[in-house]
Design a protein around this motif. Structure first.
Motif, mmCIF file in Angstrom:
data_model
loop_
_atom_site.group_PDB
_atom_site.id
_atom_site.type_symbol
_atom_site.label_atom_id
_atom_site.label_comp_id
_atom_site.label_asym_id
_atom_site.label_seq_id
_atom_site.Cartn_x
_atom_site.Cartn_y
_atom_site.Cartn_z
ATOM 1 N N CYS A 86 -12.340 -3.018 -3.118
ATOM 2 C CA CYS A 86 -11.509 -4.222 -3.078
ATOM 3 C C CYS A 86 -11.248 -4.537 -1.613
ATOM 4 N N VAL A 87 -11.637 -5.711 -1.194
ATOM 5 C CA VAL A 87 -11.469 -6.123 0.197
ATOM 6 C C VAL A 87 -10.517 -7.300 0.262
ATOM 7 N N GLY A 88 -9.556 -7.202 1.150
ATOM 8 C CA GLY A 88 -8.578 -8.262 1.316
ATOM 9 C C GLY A 88 -8.926 -9.195 2.456
ATOM 10 N N SER A 89 -8.483 -10.431 2.335
ATOM 11 C CA SER A 89 -8.634 -11.409 3.406
ATOM 12 C C SER A 89 -7.422 -12.310 3.415
ATOM 13 N N GLY A 90 -7.183 -12.935 4.551
ATOM 14 C CA GLY A 90 -6.043 -13.823 4.681
ATOM 15 C C GLY A 90 -4.742 -13.124 5.006
ATOM 16 N N ARG A 91 -4.752 -11.825 5.015
ATOM 17 C CA ARG A 91 -3.568 -11.029 5.320
ATOM 18 C C ARG A 91 -4.052 -9.617 5.641
ATOM 19 N N ILE A 92 -3.372 -8.962 6.570
ATOM 20 C CA ILE A 92 -3.671 -7.572 6.870
ATOM 21 C C ILE A 92 -2.795 -6.702 5.986
ATOM 22 N N PHE A 93 -3.418 -5.841 5.203
ATOM 23 C CA PHE A 93 -2.687 -5.043 4.227
ATOM 24 C C PHE A 93 -2.337 -3.644 4.731
ATOM 25 N N ASP A 94 -2.424 -3.425 6.026
ATOM 26 C CA ASP A 94 -2.238 -2.053 6.509
ATOM 27 C C ASP A 94 -0.789 -1.578 6.462
ATOM 28 N N ARG A 95 0.131 -2.459 6.075
ATOM 29 C CA ARG A 95 1.525 -2.034 5.866
ATOM 30 C C ARG A 95 1.925 -2.172 4.400
ATOM 31 N N ASP A 96 0.957 -2.382 3.529
ATOM 32 C CA ASP A 96 1.225 -2.566 2.102
ATOM 33 C C ASP A 96 0.626 -1.427 1.295
ATOM 34 N N GLY A 97 1.382 -0.985 0.305
ATOM 35 C CA GLY A 97 0.758 -0.130 -0.685
ATOM 36 C C GLY A 97 -0.251 -0.942 -1.477
ATOM 37 N N MET A 98 -1.241 -0.254 -2.021
ATOM 38 C CA MET A 98 -2.254 -0.926 -2.817
ATOM 39 C C MET A 98 -2.505 -0.119 -4.081
ATOM 40 N N ALA A 99 -3.076 -0.773 -5.077
ATOM 41 C CA ALA A 99 -3.208 -0.113 -6.375
ATOM 42 C C ALA A 99 -4.364 -0.688 -7.167
ATOM 43 N N TRP A 100 -4.700 0.026 -8.212
ATOM 44 C CA TRP A 100 -5.648 -0.440 -9.226
ATOM 45 C C TRP A 100 -4.946 -0.431 -10.584
ATOM 46 N N PHE A 101 -5.172 -1.509 -11.314
ATOM 47 C CA PHE A 101 -4.731 -1.618 -12.693
ATOM 48 C C PHE A 101 -5.959 -1.905 -13.547
ATOM 49 N N ARG A 102 -5.799 -1.793 -14.860
ATOM 50 C CA ARG A 102 -6.900 -2.159 -15.756
ATOM 51 C C ARG A 102 -6.340 -2.797 -17.016
ATOM 52 N N HIS A 103 -7.174 -3.633 -17.618
ATOM 53 C CA HIS A 103 -6.775 -4.342 -18.821
ATOM 54 C C HIS A 103 -7.924 -4.277 -19.813
ATOM 55 N N ALA A 104 -7.702 -3.549 -20.891
ATOM 56 C CA ALA A 104 -8.705 -3.414 -21.937
ATOM 57 C C ALA A 104 -8.410 -4.408 -23.062
#
Length: 120
Positions: free
Chosen positions: A22-40
């Protein structure tokens, strides 16, 4: 415009592996937690894993602990999910999220999702 773009989904056999990115753009995420979710299909969206902004803390949903590994690369504004020993019940659309940490936090940014299908 802030975007999160996932990649790496696909069809694999049970017991196989995949690596989501997952690559982000438009904002630097180096001060944000990040996660994965899923939807079945037929189920509610489910938390999978999260990583703190430093990468030093991680949190996993119990059913994936020991099989999935979340990591991040702040230099590339990216987060990854390495998945091994995949099971049919892992089949879902996987979403990247940013802006918080943990399973119940409110995430500010979401990707469009990538399909993961585990089937023989």
């Amino acid at each position: 415009q802030v975007r999160l773009v996932e990649a790496g989904g696909g069809l694999v056999q049970p017991g196989g592996s995949l690596r989501l990115s997952c690559v982000g753009s438009g904002r630097i995420f180096d001060r944000d937690g990040m996660a994965w979710f899923r939807h079945a299909p037929g189920k509610q969206r489910e938390f999978v894993a999260s990583v703190s902004w430093t990468g030093s803390s991680t949190y996993y949903e119990e059913s994936v602990r020991g099989r999935f590994t979340i990591s991040r690369d702040n230099a590339n504004n990216a987060v990854y999910l390495q998945m091994i020993s995949l099971k049919p019940e892992d089949t879902a659309v996987y979403y990247c999220a940013a802006g918080a940490f943990g399973p119940v936090a409110e995430y500010n940014y979401w990707g469009q999702g990538t399909q993961v299908t585990i089937s023989s």
